[in-house]
Motif scaffolding. Sequence first.
Motif, PDB file in Angstrom:
ATOM      1  N   ALA A 151       0.845  -1.183   0.000  1.00 47.72           N
ATOM      2  CA  ALA A 151       0.000   0.000   0.000  1.00 47.72           C
ATOM      3  C   ALA A 151       0.883   1.237   0.000  1.00 47.72           C
ATOM      4  O   ALA A 151       2.071   1.168   0.313  1.00 47.72           O
ATOM      5  N   GLY A 152       0.294   2.389  -0.354  1.00 46.55           N
ATOM      6  CA  GLY A 152       1.068   3.617  -0.328  1.00 46.55           C
ATOM      7  C   GLY A 152       0.210   4.811  -0.678  1.00 46.55           C
ATOM      8  O   GLY A 152      -0.911   4.682  -1.179  1.00 46.55           O
ATOM      9  N   LEU A 153       0.760   5.992  -0.411  1.00 44.93           N
ATOM     10  CA  LEU A 153       0.041   7.234  -0.671  1.00 44.93           C
ATOM     11  C   LEU A 153       0.770   8.069  -1.716  1.00 44.93           C
ATOM     12  O   LEU A 153       1.992   8.086  -1.789  1.00 44.93           O
ATOM     13  N   SER A 154       0.000   8.747  -2.577  1.00 42.35           N
ATOM     14  CA  SER A 154       0.513   9.696  -3.559  1.00 42.35           C
ATOM     15  C   SER A 154       1.599   9.050  -4.431  1.00 42.35           C
ATOM     16  O   SER A 154       1.327   8.110  -5.164  1.00 42.35           O
ATOM     17  N   MET A 155       2.846   9.514  -4.353  1.00 47.70           N
ATOM     18  CA  MET A 155       3.929   8.862  -5.072  1.00 47.70           C
ATOM     19  C   MET A 155       3.984   7.383  -4.727  1.00 47.70           C
ATOM     20  O   MET A 155       4.182   6.520  -5.586  1.00 47.70           O
ATOM     21  N   GLY A 156       3.795   7.070  -3.447  1.00 45.59           N
ATOM     22  CA  GLY A 156       3.785   5.675  -3.015  1.00 45.59           C
ATOM     23  C   GLY A 156       2.554   4.919  -3.457  1.00 45.59           C
ATOM     24  O   GLY A 156       2.579   3.695  -3.591  1.00 45.59           O
ATOM     25  N   GLY A 157       1.452   5.637  -3.716  1.00 45.80           N
ATOM     26  CA  GLY A 157       0.269   4.988  -4.270  1.00 45.80           C
ATOM     27  C   GLY A 157       0.519   4.534  -5.692  1.00 45.80           C
ATOM     28  O   GLY A 157       0.136   3.430  -6.095  1.00 45.80           O
ATOM     29  N   GLY A 158       1.187   5.383  -6.477  1.00 46.00           N
ATOM     30  CA  GLY A 158       1.572   4.982  -7.828  1.00 46.00           C
ATOM     31  C   GLY A 158       2.592   3.862  -7.803  1.00 46.00           C
ATOM     32  O   GLY A 158       2.529   2.932  -8.616  1.00 46.00           O
ATOM     33  N   GLY A 159       3.546   3.951  -6.864  1.00 44.81           N
ATOM     34  CA  GLY A 159       4.515   2.869  -6.711  1.00 44.81           C
ATOM     35  C   GLY A 159       3.831   1.563  -6.363  1.00 44.81           C
ATOM     36  O   GLY A 159       4.198   0.493  -6.863  1.00 44.81           O
ATOM     37  N   THR A 160       2.823   1.631  -5.510  1.00 42.79           N
ATOM     38  CA  THR A 160       2.051   0.447  -5.127  1.00 42.79           C
ATOM     39  C   THR A 160       1.424  -0.217  -6.340  1.00 42.79           C
ATOM     40  O   THR A 160       1.556  -1.435  -6.551  1.00 42.79           O
ATOM     41  N   ILE A 161       0.715   0.585  -7.146  1.00 44.80           N
ATOM     42  CA  ILE A 161       0.040   0.038  -8.322  1.00 44.80           C
ATOM     43  C   ILE A 161       1.058  -0.553  -9.297  1.00 44.80           C
ATOM     44  O   ILE A 161       0.900  -1.677  -9.796  1.00 44.80           O
ATOM     45  N   SER A 162       2.117   0.186  -9.577  1.00 45.44           N
ATOM     46  CA  SER A 162       3.091  -0.259 -10.564  1.00 45.44           C
ATOM     47  C   SER A 162       3.829  -1.511 -10.099  1.00 45.44           C
ATOM     48  O   SER A 162       4.050  -2.439 -10.883  1.00 45.44           O
ATOM     49  N   TYR A 163       4.224  -1.554  -8.834  1.00 37.29           N
ATOM     50  CA  TYR A 163       4.914  -2.745  -8.306  1.00 37.29           C
ATOM     51  C   TYR A 163       4.014  -3.976  -8.409  1.00 37.29           C
ATOM     52  O   TYR A 163       4.454  -5.059  -8.814  1.00 37.29           O
ATOM     53  N   ALA A 164       2.737  -3.818  -8.012  1.00 38.34           N
ATOM     54  CA  ALA A 164       1.834  -4.962  -8.056  1.00 38.34           C
ATOM     55  C   ALA A 164       1.485  -5.353  -9.492  1.00 38.34           C
ATOM     56  O   ALA A 164       1.258  -6.532  -9.783  1.00 38.34           O
ATOM     57  N   GLN A 165       1.445  -4.363 -10.402  1.00 40.08           N
ATOM     58  CA  GLN A 165       1.205  -4.681 -11.816  1.00 40.08           C
ATOM     59  C   GLN A 165       2.318  -5.556 -12.374  1.00 40.08           C
ATOM     60  O   GLN A 165       2.071  -6.532 -13.087  1.00 40.08           O
ATOM     61  N   ARG A 166       3.544  -5.174 -12.095  1.00 41.36           N
ATOM     62  CA  ARG A 166       4.683  -5.853 -12.707  1.00 41.36           C
ATOM     63  C   ARG A 166       5.240  -7.004 -11.879  1.00 41.36           C
ATOM     64  O   ARG A 166       6.080  -7.760 -12.352  1.00 41.36           O
ATOM     65  N   HIS A 167       4.722  -7.167 -10.645  1.00 40.89           N
ATOM     66  CA  HIS A 167       5.133  -8.286  -9.789  1.00 40.89           C
ATOM     67  C   HIS A 167       3.910  -8.911  -9.114  1.00 40.89           C
ATOM     68  O   HIS A 167       3.870  -9.045  -7.890  1.00 40.89           O
ATOM     69  N   PRO A 168       2.905  -9.314  -9.901  1.00 37.83           N
ATOM     70  CA  PRO A 168       1.700  -9.880  -9.285  1.00 37.83           C
ATOM     71  C   PRO A 168       1.953 -11.210  -8.586  1.00 37.83           C
ATOM     72  O   PRO A 168       1.126 -11.644  -7.784  1.00 37.83           O
ATOM     73  N   GLU A 169       3.082 -11.822  -8.898  1.00 36.90           N
ATOM     74  CA  GLU A 169       3.424 -13.087  -8.227  1.00 36.90           C
ATOM     75  C   GLU A 169       3.889 -12.869  -6.789  1.00 36.90           C
ATOM     76  O   GLU A 169       3.999 -13.833  -6.015  1.00 36.90           O
ATOM     77  N   LEU A 170       4.134 -11.608  -6.411  1.00 38.36           N
ATOM     78  CA  LEU A 170       4.661 -11.316  -5.074  1.00 38.36           C
ATOM     79  C   LEU A 170       3.609 -10.773  -4.113  1.00 38.36           C
ATOM     80  O   LEU A 170       3.762 -10.912  -2.896  1.00 38.36           O
ATOM     81  N   PHE A 171       2.556 -10.130  -4.637  1.00 36.23           N
ATOM     82  CA  PHE A 171       1.595  -9.456  -3.774  1.00 36.23           C
ATOM     83  C   PHE A 171       0.183  -9.984  -4.019  1.00 36.23           C
ATOM     84  O   PHE A 171      -0.267 -10.054  -5.159  1.00 36.23           O
ATOM     85  N   SER A 172      -0.502 -10.295  -2.926  1.00 38.48           N
ATOM     86  CA  SER A 172      -1.879 -10.772  -3.056  1.00 38.48           C
ATOM     87  C   SER A 172      -2.865  -9.621  -3.130  1.00 38.48           C
ATOM     88  O   SER A 172      -3.989  -9.793  -3.613  1.00 38.48           O
ATOM     89  N   ALA A 173      -2.460  -8.429  -2.630  1.00 44.24           N
ATOM     90  CA  ALA A 173      -3.367  -7.290  -2.622  1.00 44.24           C
ATOM     91  C   ALA A 173      -2.573  -5.995  -2.708  1.00 44.24           C
ATOM     92  O   ALA A 173      -1.426  -5.919  -2.253  1.00 44.24           O
TER      93      ALA A 173
END
Length: 289
Positions: A151-173
């Motif tokens: 999870a994350g806010l603002s810059m970290g919110g975008g980082g959250t989405i992008s990390y989970a998009q490109r590493h869906p094998e690592l994060f369940s949510a």
Amino acid sequence: MKRYLTLILLLCSCAAFAQVEKSMIVTDSISSAVLGCKKAYNIYLPQNYKKDIDKFYPVVYLLHGYSDDNTNWTKRGHVRDVMTNLVRSGEVQEMIIVMPDASKKNGVPNACHGYFNQPDWAYEDYFFTELMPQVEKKYRIRADRTNRAIAGLSMGGGGTISYAQRHPELFSAAYSMSAFMGTPVDYNKERHSHPDVMVFVEGALRHDCVKYVREASPEILEALRSVRWFLDCGDDDYLLEGNLEFLLAMKRAGVPMEIRVREGAHNWEYWNSALYICLPYFNRGFDRF
């Protein structure tokens, strides 16, 4: 005599209260070969972490926003108080929360930073090859996808989405708050209001979250559907339009997600309240032991 007995009972109660374990926020660090410096992180450890030495916990990676560092979720987001309230009410189980530092400041005001690789600053490589493996080895974390969320806010919110998009094998949510998505809409407004953040903005543009969904192959879209997505943005937030573009892209691609547009703006009052939705949301997907 009755007075003395009352006093003894009171002292015993105080002694018992003093021995109760409390949750902790620990500041730790990693000597990063990737970044060529020592990087700090804060970590929330549950109330019984020291007592139950055989117990392992689910983990949340909680990302800060631009101009912040690893301390802001503790100082301004009050993550420890939120967890105390949620555990006490039974809304969440005990978990570990890792709050990394994505700043490149190291004492230099306004130095560029962000969650993506930049010239001479491969932060994303550091996050996945050093931070996550070392933290999950050092602390008693259930190091599996089911029990790992971001999870994350603002810059970290975008980082959250992008990390989970490109590493869906690592994060369940993944739970984004007031996310800077790297869309053209976000870019224009961010550039206008903060002319000193161009390096960070350009990194976000290279990982445009909306564009990623629109151009995703059927195989990637199927992987995205395996992640539980939650978008949270205030109705007065200047980044709301970019968040809604992401929502529409996900809906058109057939990727389920939840969204809340609540009353609020781009501030800590909103993000603190978001934790009361975010952490129970993650908890519902974690294993219970």
